[in-house]
Motif scaffolding. Structure first.
Motif, mmCIF file in Angstrom:
data_model
loop_
_atom_site.group_PDB
_atom_site.id
_atom_site.type_symbol
_atom_site.label_atom_id
_atom_site.label_comp_id
_atom_site.label_asym_id
_atom_site.label_seq_id
_atom_site.Cartn_x
_atom_site.Cartn_y
_atom_site.Cartn_z
ATOM 1 N N LEU A 1 -1.506 11.145 39.692
ATOM 2 C CA LEU A 1 -1.227 9.756 39.326
ATOM 3 C C LEU A 1 -2.158 8.784 40.041
ATOM 4 O O LEU A 1 -2.442 8.935 41.225
ATOM 5 N N GLN A 2 -2.602 7.776 39.310
ATOM 6 C CA GLN A 2 -3.417 6.688 39.870
ATOM 7 C C GLN A 2 -2.921 5.361 39.303
ATOM 8 O O GLN A 2 -2.569 5.274 38.123
ATOM 9 N N SER A 3 -2.918 4.313 40.137
ATOM 10 C CA SER A 3 -2.504 2.998 39.649
ATOM 11 C C SER A 3 -2.976 1.909 40.598
ATOM 12 O O SER A 3 -3.550 2.182 41.661
ATOM 13 N N HIS B 1 7.051 8.997 39.708
ATOM 14 C CA HIS B 1 7.336 10.352 40.183
ATOM 15 C C HIS B 1 8.682 10.841 39.643
ATOM 16 O O HIS B 1 8.824 11.996 39.231
ATOM 17 N N VAL C 1 5.768 3.321 42.031
ATOM 18 C CA VAL C 1 5.180 4.663 42.080
ATOM 19 C C VAL C 1 6.271 5.721 42.153
ATOM 20 O O VAL C 1 6.208 6.755 41.487
ATOM 21 N N SER C 2 7.306 5.455 42.944
ATOM 22 C CA SER C 2 8.416 6.397 43.036
ATOM 23 C C SER C 2 9.092 6.585 41.687
ATOM 24 O O SER C 2 9.507 7.692 41.336
ATOM 25 N N SER D 1 -3.703 7.432 34.684
ATOM 26 C CA SER D 1 -4.319 6.275 35.331
ATOM 27 C C SER D 1 -3.763 5.003 34.703
ATOM 28 O O SER D 1 -3.903 4.772 33.497
ATOM 29 N N ASP E 1 -0.806 12.290 44.087
ATOM 30 C CA ASP E 1 -1.316 10.923 43.957
ATOM 31 C C ASP E 1 -2.806 10.906 44.230
ATOM 32 O O ASP E 1 -3.262 11.416 45.267
ATOM 33 N N THR F 1 -4.700 7.714 43.997
ATOM 34 C CA THR F 1 -4.570 6.505 44.801
ATOM 35 C C THR F 1 -3.708 5.515 44.026
ATOM 36 O O THR F 1 -3.679 5.531 42.794
ATOM 37 N N HIS F 2 -3.015 4.670 44.768
ATOM 38 C CA HIS F 2 -2.296 3.549 44.156
ATOM 39 C C HIS F 2 -2.762 2.233 44.758
ATOM 40 O O HIS F 2 -2.079 1.212 44.659
ATOM 41 N N ILE G 1 2.269 0.756 47.187
ATOM 42 C CA ILE G 1 3.469 1.541 47.493
ATOM 43 C C ILE G 1 4.509 0.713 48.248
ATOM 44 O O ILE G 1 5.360 1.255 48.945
#
Length: 281
Positions: A7-9, A22, A18-19, A68, A36, A38-39, A13
């Motif tokens: 995952l990227q965004s 997931h 992001v959670s 992404s 991950d 990167t976020h 956090i």
């Protein structure tokens, strides 16, 4: 066979976004391995998202699914797509230019538009502002876990229809090479260019040699100075600039134990040009 989901965004956090992604992926398959990339993509920075995908994708095995989500056009008419790369991974993303670097380097061999009537989180209502959770993480997890095949994502699209950001290719001319500042080495403020080691080597500058570096923004000179071409930061003193080959085998500019980007207000993209000139003796 289950594949990894990465995952990227640009969500950061500091909250539950992001959670939530997931959680959606885990609800599709409790055994799915989720990672991950990167976020911390700068908010709305599609160029940065495109580069970080390219920086990472080829180090993952064939079949890995990347999601992404840098999506300033969420809720608009922009398309949601899944692509198969030339090296065999899959990327699920808004069709807004985030596939630019992969398209140029790895190539894209197939594109499908996400069918949201099938590939959308059940009971997600009429929310149109969190497609990262409701569509992309959900579809990515279904693809990675084998619930759907790539064909099950949705209808096929022409590869040529994918949105591309403008890119200025690196070139070599007499006694100089010219390219763009592709990305920043964020934590340290180094400038990573799209000039390959091979192209730079046409200048025949030895390690320890001196080269002129100029940086322009929209045609205006921002910085111009002489630098050492070194193997590593140990080849210069603290606070001195240098040119080196980065971990992606491209040329980079840095200040030893300092942030070049912060010192001179440098950013990234096709309008940030870097020129390496060989100085004739």
């Amino acid at each position: 066979m289950k594949n990894a989901l990465v995952l990227q965004s640009d969500f950061g956090i500091s909250d539950g976004a992001v959670s939530a992604m997931h959680g959606v992926a885990n609800s599709v398959d409790h055994e799915l391995k989720i990672f991950d990339l990167t976020h911390d993509i700068p908010p709305y920075d599609i160029w940065d998202a495109s580069y970080r995908l390219w920086q990472t994708v080829t180090y993952w095995t064939k079949g890995t699914v990347f999601v992404s989500v840098v999506d300033p056009g969420v809720g608009s008419t922009r398309r949601s797509v899944a692509v198969e790369t030339g090296s065999g991974q899959y990327v699920i993303t808004p069709d807004n230019g985030s596939l630019t670097h992969i398209s140029r380097t790895e190539g894209i061999v197939a594109v499908r538009e996400i069918d949201e009537s099938v590939n959308r989180l059940p009971k997600s209502g009429e929310s149109y502002t969190f497609h990262g959770r409701d569509i992309y993480a959900y579809t990515g997890a279904r693809l990675a876990s084998g619930v759907i095949s790539f064909e099950g994502v949705g209808p096929e699209l022409p590869i040529s229809s994918i949105v591309q950001l403008p890119v200025k290719e690196a070139i070599a001319e007499e006694n100089k090479v010219e390219g763009i500042i592709d990305i920043l080495d964020i934590r340290f403020g180094n400038l990573w260019t799209n000039i390959s080691r091979g192209l730079f080597k046409t200048l025949a500058i030895p390690y320890g040699g001196t080269i002129e570096v100029e940086i322009k923004h929209d045609g205006r000179s921002i910085y111009k100075n002489m630098m050492t071409f070194g193997r590593s930061f140990a080849d210069t003193h603290k606070g001195e600039p240098l040119v080196y080959i980065n971990s992606l085998d491209n040329m980079a500019v840095a200040i030893n134990q300092g942030s070049f980007a912060k010192a001179y207000g440098i950013r990234t993209g096709s309008n940030w040009v870097v020129i390496f000139r060989k100085i004739e003796e």
